[in-house]
Design an enzyme around this catalytic site. Structure first.
Site, PDB file in Angstrom:
ATOM      1  N   ARG A 150       9.365   7.163   4.885  1.00  9.78           N
ATOM      2  CA  ARG A 150       9.611   6.849   3.481  1.00  9.78           C
ATOM      3  C   ARG A 150       8.275   6.702   2.756  1.00  9.78           C
ATOM      4  O   ARG A 150       7.218   6.781   3.369  1.00  9.78           O
ATOM      5  CB  ARG A 150      10.419   5.555   3.351  1.00  9.78           C
ATOM      6  CG  ARG A 150       9.890   4.448   4.267  1.00  9.78           C
ATOM      7  CD  ARG A 150      10.251   3.073   3.840  1.00  9.78           C
ATOM      8  NE  ARG A 150       9.590   2.712   2.593  1.00  9.78           N
ATOM      9  CZ  ARG A 150       8.324   2.338   2.505  1.00  9.78           C
ATOM     10  NH1 ARG A 150       7.558   2.293   3.583  1.00  9.78           N
ATOM     11  NH2 ARG A 150       7.788   2.031   1.350  1.00  9.78           N
ATOM     12  N   GLY A 151       8.362   6.480   1.434  1.00  7.80           N
ATOM     13  CA  GLY A 151       7.170   6.346   0.619  1.00  7.80           C
ATOM     14  C   GLY A 151       6.800   7.681   0.013  1.00  7.80           C
ATOM     15  O   GLY A 151       6.683   8.684   0.722  1.00  7.80           O
ATOM     16  N   ALA A 152       6.612   7.688  -1.306  1.00 10.80           N
ATOM     17  CA  ALA A 152       6.478   8.954  -2.026  1.00 10.80           C
ATOM     18  C   ALA A 152       5.440   9.915  -1.433  1.00 10.80           C
ATOM     19  O   ALA A 152       5.772  11.067  -1.129  1.00 10.80           O
ATOM     20  CB  ALA A 152       6.177   8.674  -3.499  1.00 10.80           C
ATOM     21  N   ARG A 158      16.186  12.982  -0.713  1.00 10.20           N
ATOM     22  CA  ARG A 158      16.111  11.787  -1.573  1.00 10.20           C
ATOM     23  C   ARG A 158      15.719  12.273  -2.966  1.00 10.20           C
ATOM     24  O   ARG A 158      14.628  12.819  -3.156  1.00 10.20           O
ATOM     25  CB  ARG A 158      15.108  10.762  -1.031  1.00 10.20           C
ATOM     26  CG  ARG A 158      15.501  10.178   0.317  1.00 10.20           C
ATOM     27  CD  ARG A 158      14.703   8.937   0.654  1.00 10.20           C
ATOM     28  NE  ARG A 158      15.037   7.829  -0.219  1.00 10.20           N
ATOM     29  CZ  ARG A 158      14.293   6.724  -0.335  1.00 10.20           C
ATOM     30  NH1 ARG A 158      13.170   6.617   0.349  1.00 10.20           N
ATOM     31  NH2 ARG A 158      14.668   5.751  -1.134  1.00 10.20           N
ATOM     32  N   GLN A 167      11.608  -4.291   2.308  1.00 12.03           N
ATOM     33  CA  GLN A 167      10.457  -3.474   2.686  1.00 12.03           C
ATOM     34  C   GLN A 167       9.135  -4.172   2.417  1.00 12.03           C
ATOM     35  O   GLN A 167       8.106  -3.798   2.975  1.00 12.03           O
ATOM     36  CB  GLN A 167      10.536  -2.116   1.989  1.00 12.03           C
ATOM     37  CG  GLN A 167      11.643  -1.258   2.580  1.00 12.03           C
ATOM     38  CD  GLN A 167      11.859   0.039   1.839  1.00 12.03           C
ATOM     39  OE1 GLN A 167      11.340   0.241   0.741  1.00 12.03           O
ATOM     40  NE2 GLN A 167      12.641   0.928   2.423  1.00 12.03           N
ATOM     41  N   ASP A 179       7.550   6.318  -7.312  1.00 16.51           N
ATOM     42  CA  ASP A 179       8.194   7.471  -6.683  1.00 16.51           C
ATOM     43  C   ASP A 179       8.311   8.650  -7.639  1.00 16.51           C
ATOM     44  O   ASP A 179       8.411   9.792  -7.199  1.00 16.51           O
ATOM     45  CB  ASP A 179       9.579   7.076  -6.176  1.00 16.51           C
ATOM     46  CG  ASP A 179       9.484   6.267  -4.895  1.00 16.51           C
ATOM     47  OD1 ASP A 179       9.710   6.849  -3.823  1.00 16.51           O
ATOM     48  OD2 ASP A 179       9.165   5.072  -4.967  1.00 16.51           O
ATOM     49  N   ASN A 231      10.177   3.094  -9.588  1.00 15.96           N
ATOM     50  CA  ASN A 231       9.693   2.491  -8.344  1.00 15.96           C
ATOM     51  C   ASN A 231      10.828   1.653  -7.762  1.00 15.96           C
ATOM     52  O   ASN A 231      11.882   1.501  -8.373  1.00 15.96           O
ATOM     53  CB  ASN A 231       8.453   1.633  -8.613  1.00 15.96           C
ATOM     54  CG  ASN A 231       7.750   1.224  -7.325  1.00 15.96           C
ATOM     55  OD1 ASN A 231       7.429   2.074  -6.483  1.00 15.96           O
ATOM     56  ND2 ASN A 231       7.499  -0.056  -7.153  1.00 15.96           N
ATOM     57  N   LYS A 232      10.612   1.105  -6.573  1.00 21.45           N
ATOM     58  CA  LYS A 232      11.653   0.350  -5.892  1.00 21.45           C
ATOM     59  C   LYS A 232      12.277  -0.687  -6.829  1.00 21.45           C
ATOM     60  O   LYS A 232      11.571  -1.366  -7.575  1.00 21.45           O
ATOM     61  CB  LYS A 232      11.086  -0.340  -4.647  1.00 21.45           C
ATOM     62  CG  LYS A 232      12.152  -0.985  -3.764  1.00 21.45           C
ATOM     63  CD  LYS A 232      13.048   0.073  -3.147  1.00 21.45           C
ATOM     64  CE  LYS A 232      14.185  -0.553  -2.341  1.00 21.45           C
ATOM     65  NZ  LYS A 232      13.714  -1.077  -1.051  1.00 21.45           N
TER      66      LYS A 232
END
Length: 380
Positions: free
Chosen positions: A64-66, A98, A212, A253, A263-264
């Protein structure tokens, strides 16, 4: 097909955590991932032998993570090509795994374009596969270099905005080595401040619903001997009110053409709090996260996650009873609203830090100029 293997309990992994690597064992090339769903309890590697396994790893947030999603997507295309699968089909599945993270599609398309160009030029499938792998490796190296430059630009900005030093930084979700080919985005800035003796405290939001921040950012902060404190997301307001936050640093993201930042989920409330309390709200992301094709925040597709991520909690090696494989914390049948991201409007963003410089104030024109500079650097 994917296989998992657990490492020993000894902490012999270097500070720069190898979250993704390409290997070529006798049975054929594979992509090896650090399974982030198992952290911090155990370090387990997930071995992907085809693109479909990687798609599942992306959807489950094992990777995960852009920025890292872009790298993984590029390697996924190379994996399909090297193993003789249909590259276009694999690329489509990977790019759509995603929807919010624009870097994923960017990485996929870059490797796919390299593959198509080499195939058209040579007619040789092996050379085309090698070109796709070369593109993925180049993207991996570029992201590591971009991470280093973002950290330098971000630290300079912090020093400019907070000349007294002793920075107390609040961060959200995870934006360190676990999301990058290097040391990350927002976390890399905090890490640079720590190494230079200018970080007084890193405040780590636990980051609901998947924790996270608690599971991953705290894990990285501990490994780097940083002074950090974990807090529940809804405790951030009291920290601001007490004057304990000097700056907010988050990743992204997707950044729309007008500067809206996805973002999250939980990032937008932090931006509102920061504005009310006159605290800088800084977004750190590679230039590839800026998407000129997305005009504004309303145009960003926000991924909706399964409700059981909210109604259940999971823990390794604990008996489970819920539909999602976790321990129920809400009555059976409870409906949950579970967006993975929220969108912060540009007027609440103090600055956007990229490897190519800082945008402040955040405007459509300034971001367009940044993208133009970034394209020139890439072409040259």
């Amino acid at each position: 097909m994917a296989d998992r293997s657990a490492r020993s309990g000894e902490d012999n992994r270097p500070t720069g955590i190898p979250v993704l690597r390409w290997e070529e064992p006798p049975e054929g090339p594979v992509l090896v991932l650090l399974d982030q769903t198992r952290l911090p309890a155990e370090e387990v590697e997930l071995v992907c032998t085809d693109a479909s396994a990687l798609v599942e790893a992306i959807r489950s947030l094992a990777v995960r993570g852009a920025p890292l999603l872009g790298i993984a997507g590029a390697y996924g295309v190379a994996l399909a090509a090297v193993r003789g699968f249909e590259v276009a089909e694999a690329a489509e599945a990977l790019a759509g795994a995603r929807p919010t993270a624009v870097n994923l599609a960017v990485g996929v398309r870059r490797a796919q374009a390299a593959h198509q160009e080499a195939l058209a030029r040579t007619g040789d499938a092996r050379q085309a596969a090698a070109a796709a792998l070369s593109a993925a490796r180049a993207l991996h190296r570029e992201d590591a270099a971009a991470s280093e430059r973002m950290a330098a630009h971000g630290l300079a900005l912090l020093d400019e905005l907070l000349p007294a030093g002793g920075h107390r930084v609040l961060t959200h979700c995870n934006s360190g080595s676990l999301v990058s080919g290097g040391e990350g985005t927002a976390f890399a800035v905090a890490l640079a401040a720590h190494r230079s003796g200018r970080l007084r405290r890193l405040w780590v939001d636990e980051t609901r619903p998947l924790l996270q921040g608690a599971r991953l950012t705290a894990y990285e902060a501990a490994r780097n001997d940083m002074a950090y404190t974990l807090l529940t997301d809804n405790a951030a307001g009291s920290l601001f009110a007490a004057g304990e936050v000097d700056a907010v640093l988050i990743g992204a993201d997707r950044i729309a053409a007008d500067g809206s930042v996805a973002n999250k989920v939980g990032s937008y409330p932090l931006a509102v709090l920061a504005r009310y309390h006159h605290v800088p709200f800084i977004v750190v992301a590679p230039a590839t996260t800026v998407d000129p094709a997305t005009p504004d925040g309303a145009s960003i597709e926000v991924e909706q996650r399964p409700g059981y991520e909210v109604t259940e909690v999971t823990a390794p090696q604990v008996p489970v009873a819920g539909a999602g494989g976790g321990i129920p914390v809400a009555p059976l049948g409870t409906q949950a609203y579970n967006p993975a991201f929220d969108v912060t409007p540009p007027e609440l963003v103090t600055a956007i830090v990229t490897e190519d410089g800082v945008v402040s104030p955040v405007t459509t024109e300034a971001l367009a100029a940044l993208c133009a500079r970034s394209r020139q650097v890439t072409i040259s």
